[in-house]
Scaffold this active site. Structure first.
Site, PDB file in Angstrom:
ATOM      1  N   GLY A  53     -21.368 -13.974 -20.997  1.00 21.71           N
ATOM      2  CA  GLY A  53     -22.535 -14.658 -21.536  1.00 21.71           C
ATOM      3  C   GLY A  53     -22.409 -14.782 -23.039  1.00 21.71           C
ATOM      4  N   GLN A  58     -25.724 -15.259 -31.532  1.00 22.93           N
ATOM      5  CA  GLN A  58     -24.475 -14.531 -31.793  1.00 22.93           C
ATOM      6  C   GLN A  58     -23.476 -15.335 -32.603  1.00 22.93           C
ATOM      7  OE1 GLN A  58     -24.140 -13.468 -27.406  1.00 22.93           O
ATOM      8  NE2 GLN A  58     -23.133 -11.716 -28.348  1.00 22.93           N
ATOM      9  N   CYS A  98     -21.381  -5.899 -25.209  1.00 23.19           N
ATOM     10  CA  CYS A  98     -21.849  -7.076 -25.935  1.00 23.19           C
ATOM     11  C   CYS A  98     -20.744  -7.521 -26.885  1.00 23.19           C
ATOM     12  CB  CYS A  98     -23.110  -6.740 -26.729  1.00 23.19           C
ATOM     13  SG  CYS A  98     -23.771  -8.133 -27.667  1.00 23.19           S
ATOM     14  N   LEU A  99     -20.502  -8.814 -26.915  1.00 18.65           N
ATOM     15  CA  LEU A  99     -19.477  -9.344 -27.823  1.00 18.65           C
ATOM     16  C   LEU A  99     -19.834  -9.066 -29.279  1.00 18.65           C
ATOM     17  CD1 LEU A  99     -18.832 -12.734 -25.992  1.00 18.65           C
ATOM     18  CD2 LEU A  99     -17.317 -10.726 -26.030  1.00 18.65           C
ATOM     19  N   GLU A 141     -29.152 -11.910 -22.671  1.00 19.51           N
ATOM     20  CA  GLU A 141     -29.013 -13.112 -23.515  1.00 19.51           C
ATOM     21  C   GLU A 141     -30.355 -13.537 -24.119  1.00 19.51           C
ATOM     22  OE1 GLU A 141     -26.152 -13.571 -24.243  1.00 19.51           O
ATOM     23  OE2 GLU A 141     -25.072 -12.799 -22.519  1.00 19.51           O
ATOM     24  N   HIS A 144     -31.096 -11.561 -27.086  1.00 18.93           N
ATOM     25  CA  HIS A 144     -30.410 -12.049 -28.297  1.00 18.93           C
ATOM     26  C   HIS A 144     -31.249 -13.124 -28.984  1.00 18.93           C
ATOM     27  CE1 HIS A 144     -26.501 -10.117 -28.502  1.00 18.93           C
ATOM     28  NE2 HIS A 144     -26.173 -10.458 -27.259  1.00 18.93           N
TER      29      HIS A 144
HETATM   30  O1  GNR Z   1     -19.490 -10.048 -21.744  1.00 16.10           O
HETATM   31  C1  GNR Z   1     -20.556  -9.427 -21.603  1.00 16.10           C
HETATM   32  N1  GNR Z   1     -20.653  -8.514 -20.612  1.00 16.10           N
HETATM   33  C2  GNR Z   1     -21.858  -7.915 -20.231  1.00 16.10           C
HETATM   34  C3  GNR Z   1     -21.796  -6.828 -19.372  1.00 16.10           C
HETATM   35  C4  GNR Z   1     -22.955  -6.201 -18.948  1.00 16.10           C
HETATM   36  C5  GNR Z   1     -24.171  -6.662 -19.373  1.00 16.10           C
HETATM   37  C6  GNR Z   1     -24.249  -7.742 -20.245  1.00 16.10           C
HETATM   38  C7  GNR Z   1     -23.101  -8.359 -20.670  1.00 16.10           C
HETATM   39  S1  GNR Z   1     -23.207  -9.735 -21.719  1.00 16.10           S
HETATM   40  C8  GNR Z   1     -21.665  -9.651 -22.549  1.00 16.10           C
HETATM   41  C9  GNR Z   1     -21.452 -10.868 -23.431  1.00 16.10           C
HETATM   42  C10 GNR Z   1     -22.506 -10.862 -24.518  1.00 16.10           C
HETATM   43  O2  GNR Z   1     -22.484 -10.157 -25.472  1.00 16.10           O
HETATM   44  N2  GNR Z   1     -23.503 -11.682 -24.354  1.00 16.10           N
HETATM   45  O3  GNR Z   1     -24.502 -11.693 -25.254  1.00 16.10           O
HETATM   46 NI    NI Z   2     -24.537  -9.701 -26.128  1.00 15.27          NI
END
Ligand code: GNR
Ligand code: NI
Length: 186
Positions: A53, A58, A98-99, A141, A144
């Site tokens: 996601g 972000q 989270c990225l 998401e 965010h």
């Molecule tokens: O890649 C992502 N993996 C994830 C794993 C468990 C719960 C949420 C996520 S979202 C994350 C990508 C991201 O940071 N989206 O904002």
């Molecule tokens: Ni995230």
């Protein structure tokens, strides 16, 4: 941004504790070609990262836009514009990453069933009822877009440790200015 001809565009992802991750996103008024180009850029960025996601916040964009793909084959992109949660049900605890918080994975409790309304890439409203990983991802998401991160659900001690480690990494990865004063001593 790195744009490879008129193909891929990889957007830069902000990292915690960047204060821009706290911005609250604004609704999209009209879904046009500009929005669709941005959705494609977000999908390229998400798949390249790789992640399941990505929220516009972000990549430092103020629009209420989210892309998601929780499929194994990475062939089911979902675009949500102005997503709204209509109903939450049940509780589940899942390990989240989270990225914008690279390298950290922690359990977070969230609803496990979600009813959501959004606009698609043609500006048409749709609703869906989802559960499991997709339900968790949608909540992550939309957080965010409201300036919220999964680390906000952790203890202050854990959050502080994560912030300190990421700040240290960011200092080490910062481009070195020229001159003796900036030389890194192990
Ligand atoms: O890649 C992502 N993996 C994830 C794993 C468990 C719960 C949420 C996520 S979202 C994350 C990508 C991201 O940071 N989206 O904002
Ligand atoms: Ni995230």
């Amino acid at each position: 941004m790195i744009r490879d001809g008129n193909h891929m565009a990889i957007l830069e992802i902000l990292h915690f504790p960047d204060p821009r991750l706290r911005n609250v996103a604004h609704s999209v008024e009209t879904v046009g070609d500009d929005t669709r180009q941005f959705l494609d850029d977000m999908l390229d960025t998400m798949y390249t990262a790789p992640g399941i996601g990505l929220a516009a916040t972000q990549v430092n964009d103020p629009r209420r836009i989210v892309v998601i793909d929780v499929s194994d084959a990475k062939d089911q992109p979902l675009c949500l514009i102005n997503p709204e949660i209509l109903e939450l049900d049940g509780v589940e605890e899942m390990e989240e990453g989270c990225l914008s918080v690279p390298g950290f994975f922690e359990k977070v409790k969230r609803a496990d069933r979600v009813r959501v309304r959004a606009l698609d890439r043609n500006g048409e409203a749709f609703e869906m009822q989802v559960e499991g990983l997709l339900a968790v991802c949608i909540q992550h998401e939309i957080d965010h877009l409201d300036g919220k991160l999964f680390v906000d659900y952790l203890s202050q001690l854990k959050r502080t440790r994560i912030r300190n480690k990421l700040e240290k990494e960011q200092r080490q990865n910062a481009p070195a200015a020229s001159g003796e004063a900036s030389q890194r001593v192990i």
